[in-house]
Design an enzyme around this catalytic site. Structure first.
Site, PDB file in Angstrom:
ATOM      1  N   ARG A   1       4.105   1.763  10.599  1.00  0.00           N
ATOM      2  CA  ARG A   1       4.062   0.304  10.751  1.00  0.00           C
ATOM      3  C   ARG A   1       4.792  -0.225  11.981  1.00  0.00           C
ATOM      4  O   ARG A   1       4.656  -1.406  12.301  1.00  0.00           O
ATOM      5  CB  ARG A   1       4.617  -0.366   9.486  1.00  0.00           C
ATOM      6  CG  ARG A   1       3.832  -0.035   8.216  1.00  0.00           C
ATOM      7  CD  ARG A   1       2.390  -0.501   8.277  1.00  0.00           C
ATOM      8  NE  ARG A   1       1.690  -0.271   7.018  1.00  0.00           N
ATOM      9  CZ  ARG A   1       0.453  -0.647   6.762  1.00  0.00           C
ATOM     10  NH1 ARG A   1      -0.246  -1.291   7.682  1.00  0.00           N
ATOM     11  NH2 ARG A   1      -0.118  -0.381   5.609  1.00  0.00           N
TER      12      ARG A   1
ATOM     13  N   ARG B   1       0.836  -1.207   0.000  1.00  0.00           N
ATOM     14  CA  ARG B   1       0.000   0.000   0.000  1.00  0.00           C
ATOM     15  C   ARG B   1       0.870   1.255   0.000  1.00  0.00           C
ATOM     16  O   ARG B   1       0.390   2.344  -0.263  1.00  0.00           O
ATOM     17  CB  ARG B   1      -0.918   0.030   1.236  1.00  0.00           C
ATOM     18  CG  ARG B   1      -1.958  -1.060   1.316  1.00  0.00           C
ATOM     19  CD  ARG B   1      -2.835  -1.102   0.087  1.00  0.00           C
ATOM     20  NE  ARG B   1      -3.360   0.195  -0.286  1.00  0.00           N
ATOM     21  CZ  ARG B   1      -4.445   0.789   0.247  1.00  0.00           C
ATOM     22  NH1 ARG B   1      -5.128   0.153   1.156  1.00  0.00           N
ATOM     23  NH2 ARG B   1      -4.846   1.983  -0.138  1.00  0.00           N
TER      24      ARG B   1
ATOM     25  N   GLU C   1       8.804  -8.758  -6.880  1.00  0.00           N
ATOM     26  CA  GLU C   1       8.462  -9.919  -6.055  1.00  0.00           C
ATOM     27  C   GLU C   1       8.577 -11.197  -6.874  1.00  0.00           C
ATOM     28  O   GLU C   1       8.373 -11.174  -8.112  1.00  0.00           O
ATOM     29  CB  GLU C   1       7.008  -9.764  -5.542  1.00  0.00           C
ATOM     30  CG  GLU C   1       6.615 -10.806  -4.520  1.00  0.00           C
ATOM     31  CD  GLU C   1       5.143 -10.732  -4.123  1.00  0.00           C
ATOM     32  OE1 GLU C   1       4.425  -9.850  -4.643  1.00  0.00           O
ATOM     33  OE2 GLU C   1       4.719 -11.566  -3.308  1.00  0.00           O
TER      34      GLU C   1
ATOM     35  N   ALA D   1       4.809 -16.355  -8.727  1.00  0.00           N
ATOM     36  CA  ALA D   1       4.315 -17.721  -8.507  1.00  0.00           C
ATOM     37  C   ALA D   1       3.737 -18.300  -9.799  1.00  0.00           C
ATOM     38  O   ALA D   1       3.277 -19.436  -9.819  1.00  0.00           O
ATOM     39  CB  ALA D   1       3.273 -17.728  -7.392  1.00  0.00           C
TER      40      ALA D   1
END
Ligand code: FAD
Length: 237
Positions: free
Chosen positions: A187, A82, A90, A93
């Protein structure tokens, strides 16, 4: 030390960095066309960094950048992504099989009654064991089905849809110091989920030796700056 292990299979590694506290003061001092001194007056550099942070003169903090390698559960990466000022790459997959690694907490936290997004306290040991063991079995079944689908020739891009958000993924990500400190402010706060707090805390530890004065200034006055931002939002116009 450029790597910190987090959660059960996660990690944060500082892969690369550009700049230091000196880059911040050099960028700031161009404002008044002052010659920048190569760190011979650490006291005045520290005072300047502190002043800049406290008063929200933040662009000089963008002259330092970091690249991290992160291994984290998908639900943590979902929160992380975000933050639009980061650059991410990344693991795909579709391209490669994901390893059978899922985040399984030893201790399950209880739903908070006062904070709809948060947790508060821990399950009692009997309930905790029941939940933990059920999650373990469910995760084992899901990764077994994933492997079976792959063995049966299902495309990786479809086989992965059975995997839960607890599955670990892996990314490289780059950010400047200003936006990293904004990330850490949000965070590492106790309103953020514990599982992302530990990553924010780890990054703070990794960057502290590179930008000690900036981290000191952030620790000292990030609260003031957050209040200032709030004031700007509520008083705009
Ligand atoms: C405790 C917590 C709970 C949350 N809960 C939810 C939730 O329930 N649902 C949900 O959808 N999200 C949720 N979020 C995500 C939150 O809404 C933000 O998207 C996220 O924290 C990123 O913040 P940011 O925009 O400040 O960061 P970034 O995107 O990294 O931006 C950093 C800074 O850059 C500037 N910036 C970036 N993009 C823009 C832009 N387009 N316009 C103007 N300025 C910009 C702003 O100054 C911003 O603060 C939650 C976040 C936290 C910390």
């Amino acid at each position: 030390m450029n790597q910190i292990k987090v959660l059960d299979h996660g990690l944060v590694r500082l892969v690369d960095s550009m700049g230091s506290d000196l880059s911040i003061v050099r960028a700031a001092r161009v404002s008044y066309d002052a010659a920048w001194r190569a760190g011979e007056d650490k006291g005045s550099d520290a005072r300047l960094i502190n002043y800049l942070w406290k008063n929200g003169h933040t662009s000089p903090f963008e002259s330092v950048t970091f690249t991290f390698e992160v291994k984290a559960p998908i639900f943590v990466l979902r929160q992380w992504m975000r933050h639009r000022t980061w650059s991410f790459n990344e693991v795909s997959a579709r391209y490669t099989e994901l390893p059978n690694e899922m985040y399984l907490p030893d201790v399950f936290r209880k739903q908070s009654k006062s904070n709809k997004q948060g947790s508060d306290g821990e399950l009692d040991s009997r309930a905790n064991k029941r939940v933990h063991d059920s999650f373990y079995v469910a995760m084992d079944i899901l990764s077994g089905v994933y492997n079976m689908a792959i063995d049966d020739g299902v495309a990786r891009e479809l086989a992965r849809i059975i995997l839960p958000v607890a599955t670990y993924s892996h990314m490289f990500c780059t950010v400047d110091l200003l936006n990293l400190l904004k990330f850490i402010t949000l965070r590492s706060h106790n309103h953020a989920q514990y599982e992302i707090q530990v990553y924010a805390d780890a990054m703070l530890k990794l960057i502290e030796p590179i930008v000690p004065e900036a981290v000191k200034a952030w620790k000292k006055s990030s609260g003031d700056w957050a209040k200032y931002q709030e004031w700007l939002t509520t008083n705009k116009g």
